[in-house]
Design a protein around this motif. Structure first.
Motif, PDB file in Angstrom:
ATOM      1  N   LEU A  77      -0.044  -5.545   4.135  1.00 23.50           N
ATOM      2  CA  LEU A  77      -1.018  -6.525   3.631  1.00 23.50           C
ATOM      3  C   LEU A  77      -0.479  -7.947   3.757  1.00 23.50           C
TER       4      LEU A  77
ATOM      5  N   GLU B 187       2.115  -2.814   0.863  1.00 21.67           N
ATOM      6  CA  GLU B 187       2.199  -4.234   0.505  1.00 21.67           C
ATOM      7  C   GLU B 187       2.735  -5.059   1.676  1.00 21.67           C
TER       8      GLU B 187
ATOM      9  N   ARG C 141      -4.492  -8.297  -2.312  1.00 25.42           N
ATOM     10  CA  ARG C 141      -3.268  -7.462  -2.281  1.00 25.42           C
ATOM     11  C   ARG C 141      -3.019  -6.854  -3.647  1.00 25.42           C
TER      12      ARG C 141
END
Length: 144
Positions: A108, A105, A118
């Motif tokens: 991203l 995450e 995402r």
């Protein structure tokens, strides 16, 4: 190709296109491992990897290419893969699973991918991450 002509995530190579094709995927995976190496909260994951991180990067790009609907580069270059079995030698608890997903995450976010992509990717990655955790728990007899 404009966004209006891209297939939706999960259809054909829509997910791979959304991350920018193979070059975007390469950048994503390199960012992921750079963050893993240099962020103290993710460093324990990096230390679980072999010293040849370039090969690890190549393997993840190859795997994710097929996983995202593109060419199945992993099987072409490295042969068949069972993700849980490939990681079965590692102790992966809920903590490591969450760390891996949080690191992805962070990569991203750093690369500026839209919230929708995402969210989609992290939701989809939850399944293989959980399978790796389950196989590890069964093999190593741990509970979270």
């Amino acid at each position: 190709m404009t966004d209006s002509f891209r297939p939706p995530y999960g259809e054909g190579d829509g997910t791979l296109q959304a991350v920018g094709g193979l070059s975007g995927l390469q950048t994503l995976v390199e960012t992921f491992y750079r963050l893993m190496e240099n962020t103290p909260e993710f460093r324990p994951l990096f230390d679980m990897h072999p010293n040849n991180i370039e090969l690890t990067i190549e393997k993840l790009v190859a795997f994710l290419s097929g996983w995202m609907g593109g060419e199945r580069l992993f099987s072409k270059k490295f042969g068949p893969i069972s993700l849980p079995q490939a990681h079965a030698h590692l102790v992966v608890t809920e903590k490591e699973k969450a760390m891996w997903l949080n690191c992805m995450e962070a990569a991203l976010i750093e690369l500026g991918y839209q919230d929708e992509l995402r969210s989609y990717l992290l939701t989809q990655l939850e399944f293989p991450a959980e399978r790796v955790r389950q196989v590890s728990a069964a093999r190593h007899g741990q509970s979270d």
